[in-house]
Design an enzyme around this catalytic site. Structure first.
Site, PDB file in Angstrom:
ATOM      1  N   ASP A  97       6.738  10.535   2.741  1.00 27.30           N
ATOM      2  CA  ASP A  97       6.844  10.134   1.337  1.00 27.30           C
ATOM      3  C   ASP A  97       5.576  10.259   0.519  1.00 27.30           C
ATOM      4  O   ASP A  97       5.450   9.645  -0.531  1.00 27.30           O
ATOM      5  CB  ASP A  97       7.317   8.666   1.287  1.00 27.30           C
ATOM      6  CG  ASP A  97       6.361   7.722   2.013  1.00 27.30           C
ATOM      7  OD1 ASP A  97       5.259   8.164   2.378  1.00 27.30           O
ATOM      8  OD2 ASP A  97       6.729   6.547   2.200  1.00 27.30           O
ATOM      9  N   GLU A 122      11.611  12.332   8.800  1.00 35.30           N
ATOM     10  CA  GLU A 122      11.673  10.932   8.333  1.00 35.30           C
ATOM     11  C   GLU A 122      12.387  10.866   6.970  1.00 35.30           C
ATOM     12  O   GLU A 122      11.880  10.340   5.975  1.00 35.30           O
ATOM     13  CB  GLU A 122      10.291  10.274   8.259  1.00 35.30           C
ATOM     14  CG  GLU A 122      10.351   8.762   8.263  1.00 35.30           C
ATOM     15  CD  GLU A 122       8.982   8.090   8.154  1.00 35.30           C
ATOM     16  OE1 GLU A 122       8.473   7.957   7.038  1.00 35.30           O
ATOM     17  OE2 GLU A 122       8.428   7.707   9.204  1.00 35.30           O
ATOM     18  N   GLU A 149       5.999   6.416  -3.546  1.00 34.10           N
ATOM     19  CA  GLU A 149       6.645   6.939  -2.329  1.00 34.10           C
ATOM     20  C   GLU A 149       8.169   6.983  -2.431  1.00 34.10           C
ATOM     21  O   GLU A 149       8.805   7.916  -1.932  1.00 34.10           O
ATOM     22  CB  GLU A 149       6.202   6.126  -1.108  1.00 34.10           C
ATOM     23  CG  GLU A 149       4.744   6.347  -0.691  1.00 34.10           C
ATOM     24  CD  GLU A 149       3.737   5.529  -1.477  1.00 34.10           C
ATOM     25  OE1 GLU A 149       4.143   4.758  -2.378  1.00 34.10           O
ATOM     26  OE2 GLU A 149       2.532   5.657  -1.206  1.00 34.10           O
ATOM     27  N   HIS A 181      -3.234  -1.270   1.745  1.00 35.15           N
ATOM     28  CA  HIS A 181      -3.793  -0.162   0.962  1.00 35.15           C
ATOM     29  C   HIS A 181      -2.862   0.379  -0.120  1.00 35.15           C
ATOM     30  O   HIS A 181      -3.246   1.274  -0.875  1.00 35.15           O
ATOM     31  CB  HIS A 181      -4.155   1.006   1.888  1.00 35.15           C
ATOM     32  CG  HIS A 181      -2.935   1.685   2.462  1.00 35.15           C
ATOM     33  ND1 HIS A 181      -2.301   1.233   3.589  1.00 35.15           N
ATOM     34  CD2 HIS A 181      -2.229   2.768   2.051  1.00 35.15           C
ATOM     35  CE1 HIS A 181      -1.254   2.002   3.856  1.00 35.15           C
ATOM     36  NE2 HIS A 181      -1.178   2.944   2.924  1.00 35.15           N
ATOM     37  N   ARG A 232      -0.615   1.558  -3.265  1.00 32.06           N
ATOM     38  CA  ARG A 232      -0.906   1.620  -4.704  1.00 32.06           C
ATOM     39  C   ARG A 232      -0.198   0.532  -5.487  1.00 32.06           C
ATOM     40  O   ARG A 232      -0.755   0.006  -6.455  1.00 32.06           O
ATOM     41  CB  ARG A 232      -0.501   2.983  -5.277  1.00 32.06           C
ATOM     42  CG  ARG A 232      -1.567   4.027  -5.083  1.00 32.06           C
ATOM     43  CD  ARG A 232      -1.109   5.412  -5.518  1.00 32.06           C
ATOM     44  NE  ARG A 232      -1.983   6.396  -4.895  1.00 32.06           N
ATOM     45  CZ  ARG A 232      -2.941   7.063  -5.530  1.00 32.06           C
ATOM     46  NH1 ARG A 232      -3.127   6.898  -6.808  1.00 32.06           N
ATOM     47  NH2 ARG A 232      -3.709   7.912  -4.888  1.00 32.06           N
ATOM     48  N   HIS A 281      -9.040   0.836   4.672  1.00 32.06           N
ATOM     49  CA  HIS A 281      -8.720   2.181   4.163  1.00 32.06           C
ATOM     50  C   HIS A 281      -9.887   2.706   3.327  1.00 32.06           C
ATOM     51  O   HIS A 281     -10.614   1.922   2.712  1.00 32.06           O
ATOM     52  CB  HIS A 281      -7.454   2.044   3.310  1.00 32.06           C
ATOM     53  CG  HIS A 281      -6.824   3.347   2.917  1.00 32.06           C
ATOM     54  ND1 HIS A 281      -7.384   4.188   1.987  1.00 32.06           N
ATOM     55  CD2 HIS A 281      -5.671   3.940   3.310  1.00 32.06           C
ATOM     56  CE1 HIS A 281      -6.602   5.246   1.822  1.00 32.06           C
ATOM     57  NE2 HIS A 281      -5.559   5.115   2.632  1.00 32.06           N
TER      58      HIS A 281
HETATM   59  C1  UD1 Z   1      -1.730   7.967   0.585  1.00 32.36           C
HETATM   60  C2  UD1 Z   1      -0.235   7.981   0.290  1.00 32.36           C
HETATM   61  C3  UD1 Z   1       0.428   6.727   0.833  1.00 32.36           C
HETATM   62  C4  UD1 Z   1       0.084   6.486   2.286  1.00 32.36           C
HETATM   63  C5  UD1 Z   1      -1.416   6.526   2.453  1.00 32.36           C
HETATM   64  C6  UD1 Z   1      -1.735   6.403   3.916  1.00 32.36           C
HETATM   65  C7  UD1 Z   1       0.328   9.102  -1.805  1.00 32.36           C
HETATM   66  C8  UD1 Z   1       0.612   8.936  -3.235  1.00 32.36           C
HETATM   67  N1  UD1 Z   1      -0.012   7.998  -1.129  1.00 32.36           N
HETATM   68  O1  UD1 Z   1      -2.273   6.900  -0.180  1.00 32.36           O
HETATM   69  O2  UD1 Z   1       1.827   6.889   0.730  1.00 32.36           O
HETATM   70  O3  UD1 Z   1       0.553   5.207   2.648  1.00 32.36           O
HETATM   71  O4  UD1 Z   1      -1.919   7.778   1.961  1.00 32.36           O
HETATM   72  O5  UD1 Z   1      -3.034   6.057   4.150  1.00 32.36           O
HETATM   73  O6  UD1 Z   1       0.415  10.181  -1.305  1.00 32.36           O
HETATM   74  N2  UD1 Z   1     -10.159   8.656   1.034  1.00 32.36           N
HETATM   75  C9  UD1 Z   1     -11.294   9.134   1.645  1.00 32.36           C
HETATM   76  N3  UD1 Z   1     -11.160   9.718   2.884  1.00 32.36           N
HETATM   77  C10 UD1 Z   1      -9.969   9.815   3.525  1.00 32.36           C
HETATM   78  C11 UD1 Z   1      -8.824   9.301   2.889  1.00 32.36           C
HETATM   79  C12 UD1 Z   1      -8.923   8.741   1.638  1.00 32.36           C
HETATM   80  O7  UD1 Z   1     -12.378   9.045   1.114  1.00 32.36           O
HETATM   81  O8  UD1 Z   1      -9.925  10.331   4.649  1.00 32.36           O
HETATM   82  C13 UD1 Z   1     -10.273   8.032  -0.318  1.00 32.36           C
HETATM   83  C14 UD1 Z   1     -10.520   9.062  -1.431  1.00 32.36           C
HETATM   84  O9  UD1 Z   1     -11.386   8.499  -2.377  1.00 32.36           O
HETATM   85  C15 UD1 Z   1      -9.117   9.230  -2.036  1.00 32.36           C
HETATM   86  C16 UD1 Z   1      -8.601   7.811  -1.908  1.00 32.36           C
HETATM   87  O10 UD1 Z   1      -9.060   7.365  -0.631  1.00 32.36           O
HETATM   88  O11 UD1 Z   1      -9.178   9.715  -3.355  1.00 32.36           O
HETATM   89  C17 UD1 Z   1      -7.122   7.629  -2.020  1.00 32.36           C
HETATM   90  O12 UD1 Z   1      -6.412   8.569  -1.208  1.00 32.36           O
HETATM   91  P1  UD1 Z   1      -4.929   9.038  -1.619  1.00 32.36           P
HETATM   92  O13 UD1 Z   1      -4.416   9.978  -0.596  1.00 32.36           O
HETATM   93  O14 UD1 Z   1      -4.921   9.482  -3.029  1.00 32.36           O
HETATM   94  O15 UD1 Z   1      -4.099   7.701  -1.598  1.00 32.36           O
HETATM   95  P2  UD1 Z   1      -3.807   6.681  -0.435  1.00 32.36           P
HETATM   96  O16 UD1 Z   1      -3.921   5.344  -1.010  1.00 32.36           O
HETATM   97  O17 UD1 Z   1      -4.574   7.029   0.785  1.00 32.36           O
HETATM   98  N1  UDP Z   2      -3.779   3.675  11.562  1.00 31.95           N
HETATM   99  C1  UDP Z   2      -4.885   4.196  12.227  1.00 31.95           C
HETATM  100  N2  UDP Z   2      -6.116   3.669  11.946  1.00 31.95           N
HETATM  101  C2  UDP Z   2      -6.303   2.675  11.069  1.00 31.95           C
HETATM  102  C3  UDP Z   2      -5.164   2.161  10.381  1.00 31.95           C
HETATM  103  C4  UDP Z   2      -3.913   2.707  10.639  1.00 31.95           C
HETATM  104  O1  UDP Z   2      -4.769   5.094  13.047  1.00 31.95           O
HETATM  105  O2  UDP Z   2      -7.441   2.243  10.877  1.00 31.95           O
HETATM  106  C5  UDP Z   2      -2.467   4.258  11.858  1.00 31.95           C
HETATM  107  C6  UDP Z   2      -1.344   3.288  12.108  1.00 31.95           C
HETATM  108  O3  UDP Z   2      -1.297   2.886  13.461  1.00 31.95           O
HETATM  109  C7  UDP Z   2      -0.125   4.093  11.700  1.00 31.95           C
HETATM  110  C8  UDP Z   2      -0.636   4.906  10.544  1.00 31.95           C
HETATM  111  O4  UDP Z   2      -2.055   4.934  10.687  1.00 31.95           O
HETATM  112  O5  UDP Z   2       0.248   5.007  12.701  1.00 31.95           O
HETATM  113  C9  UDP Z   2      -0.236   4.248   9.271  1.00 31.95           C
HETATM  114  O6  UDP Z   2      -0.931   4.817   8.246  1.00 31.95           O
HETATM  115  P1  UDP Z   2      -1.197   4.115   6.876  1.00 31.95           P
HETATM  116  O7  UDP Z   2      -1.164   2.630   7.042  1.00 31.95           O
HETATM  117  O8  UDP Z   2      -2.431   4.730   6.341  1.00 31.95           O
HETATM  118  O9  UDP Z   2      -0.001   4.638   5.997  1.00 31.95           O
HETATM  119  P2  UDP Z   2       1.527   4.275   5.805  1.00 31.95           P
HETATM  120  O10 UDP Z   2       2.173   4.149   7.135  1.00 31.95           O
HETATM  121  O11 UDP Z   2       1.562   3.017   5.015  1.00 31.95           O
HETATM  122  O12 UDP Z   2       2.043   5.402   4.989  1.00 31.95           O
END
Ligand code: UD1
Ligand code: UDP
Length: 380
Positions: A97, A119, A133, A208, A210, A241
């Site tokens: 999603d 999924e 999502e 984490h 939004r 996160h």
């Molecule tokens: C995204 C997904 C969310 C999922 C989450 C899992 C969307 C809209 N949201 O949200 O569904 O639950 O991933 O974690 O697709 N960043 C880093 N390094 C990383 C990852 C993230 O620096 O490895 C920081 C960056 O500043 C980035 C911000 O996190 O811009 C947000 O990342 P983004 O993928 O936009 O949104 P998530 O909240 O991670």
């Molecule tokens: N996870 C991980 N390290 C972390 C936090 C989460 O490997 O520090 C794993 C967690 O076990 C699960 C997945 O990341 O498998 C979930 O991801 P996240 O919570 O980022 O996203 P969501 O499931 O909400 O989309």
């Protein structure tokens, strides 16, 4: 000639749940499997690729700090149109999603390539929660021609939207992933190894989403802070996160409490082992709601709803919402009332049996006439 299947993903949860499928596809003789990462996440994605030994064939490297949904969508669309033109896959697989999922399904549609949604069929029916999502899932449901629904309930959701062709009930690949990661002892993370777990009840926390940015996240953190202070034998471990919004709020609200540890994101191996050692899980994550029940851990969901009702029905997950008072009182009940705890702490596996990747690969072979029979449906 082998059929060309390209898996496209970009974030940590997609990578964890696609990894077992990518490994399964690479073992199938009739399938030429490739991987394109968008790198919507960079560090958090690379960690997962390392755990599973996956080397992407294409890497769009799109992540920017503080990226907007429009940034991600436009960069993925642009990047994938070039990759698809070059690689010409027969089928593009997307997962779940995220914005990568939606943009990749749209890019496949523009290139007239079939898309398979792993999924599929999870729904809250509230377009604003989880945001964005829920809308991503609904739109990918329209764009895809193969739908790998983890549960029968998910397939019913699709049927209610008129999606009945190309639907396979497969189980969730997250349970396949746990088989790679959750066994074994010890942690890799120096931060985890530095914590004193002895005699303490661990609460694993993640937050984490939004839709929780701003006031809801502050209420959640206030509740966690109170829970930790009220229960000195508890140790809250929160791998934070990397989003700057989340980091800012977490440090503002949770710094300075001796039994709350804010640490860096963990590898999937450490995360699954940490959950296995925990007393309770508190989370707004989707994946944790599936993993913790499989590990026999009670979960308080820090959101107003869930697209994963199966474990709520099984009694191991409770929707706590985002009100400070409600979260404090539910956590107190779990920590202080043994009967309540025992009722929730039993292993249930409504989401899969470790065979989801095999069923998805079989379904793909069936759709492309490499095998005569469709896979059997998953049933818990
Ligand atoms: C995204 C997904 C969310 C999922 C989450 C899992 C969307 C809209 N949201 O949200 O569904 O639950 O991933 O974690 O697709 N960043 C880093 N390094 C990383 C990852 C993230 O620096 O490895 C920081 C960056 O500043 C980035 C911000 O996190 O811009 C947000 O990342 P983004 O993928 O936009 O949104 P998530 O909240 O991670
Ligand atoms: N996870 C991980 N390290 C972390 C936090 C989460 O490997 O520090 C794993 C967690 O076990 C699960 C997945 O990341 O498998 C979930 O991801 P996240 O919570 O980022 O996203 P969501 O499931 O909400 O989309």
């Amino acid at each position: 000639m082998a059929i060309k299947v390209m898996s496209v993903f970009g974030t940590r949860p997609e990578a964890i749940k696609m990894a077992p499928l990518v490994l399964e596809l690479s073992r199938r003789g009739g399938i030429e499997s490739s991987v394109c990462v968008t790198a919507q996440h960079r560090e958090m994605l690379d960690g997962v690729l390392g755990v599973f030994g996956i080397r992407p064939d294409y890497d769009l490297n799109i992540m920017k700090s503080g990226q907007t949904l429009a940034d991600i969508t436009s960069r993925v669309l642009e990047g994938l149109s070039g990759v698809f033109a070059q690689a010409r896959p027969d089928l593009v697989l997307v997962h779940g999603d995220t914005t990568t999922t939606f943009a990749a399904a749209l890019a496949a549609f523009y290139a007239k390539i079939n898309c398979g949604h792993v999924e599929a069929g999870l729904r809250t029916h509230d377009r604003w929660s989880p945001y964005p999502e829920e809308m991503n899932r609904q739109l990918v449901g329209r764009l895809a021609s193969m739908h790998f629904a983890p549960t029968a309930h998910n397939a019913e959701n699709l049927a209610r939207e008129g999606i009945t062709k190309g639907v396979f009930v497969t189980g969730n690949t997250v349970i396949d992933a746990l088989e790679y990661t959750a066994h074994g002892e010890g942690f890799e993370s120096p931060e985890l190894n530095a914590l004193d777990f002895s005699g303490r009840r661990v609460i694993t926390l993640t937050c984490h989403r939004r839709e929780n940015y701003g006031a809801p996240m502050e209420h959640i953190f206030a509740a966690v802070r109170r829970t930790a202070i009220e229960n000195p034998d508890v140790l809250v471990v929160y791998p934070v996160h990397m989003s700057p919004v989340v980091r800012g709020a977490a440090h503002k609200c949770l710094d300075g409490v001796q039994n709350i540890a804010l640490i860096e994101p963990l590898s999937a191996v450490d995360m699954h082992r940490l959950m296995a050692r925990s007393y309770i899980v508190m989370t707004d994550s989707g994946g944790l709601q599936e993993e913790a029940p499989a590990l026999g851990k009670p979960v308080l969901v820090l959101r107003g709803e869930t697209e994963r009702p199966e474990a709520v029905e099984a009694g191991t997950v409770e929707i706590a919402g985002t009100s400070e008072e409600k979260i404090v009182s539910l956590a107190r009940e779990l920590l202080c009332n043994r009967a309540v705890y025992e009722r929730m702490a039993h292993a249930v596996n409504p989401y899969g049996d470790g065979q989801a990747s095999r069923r998805i690969a079989d379904a793909i072979e069936y759709a492309f006439k490499l095998r005569g029979e469709a896979p059997e449906a998953f049933s818990p």
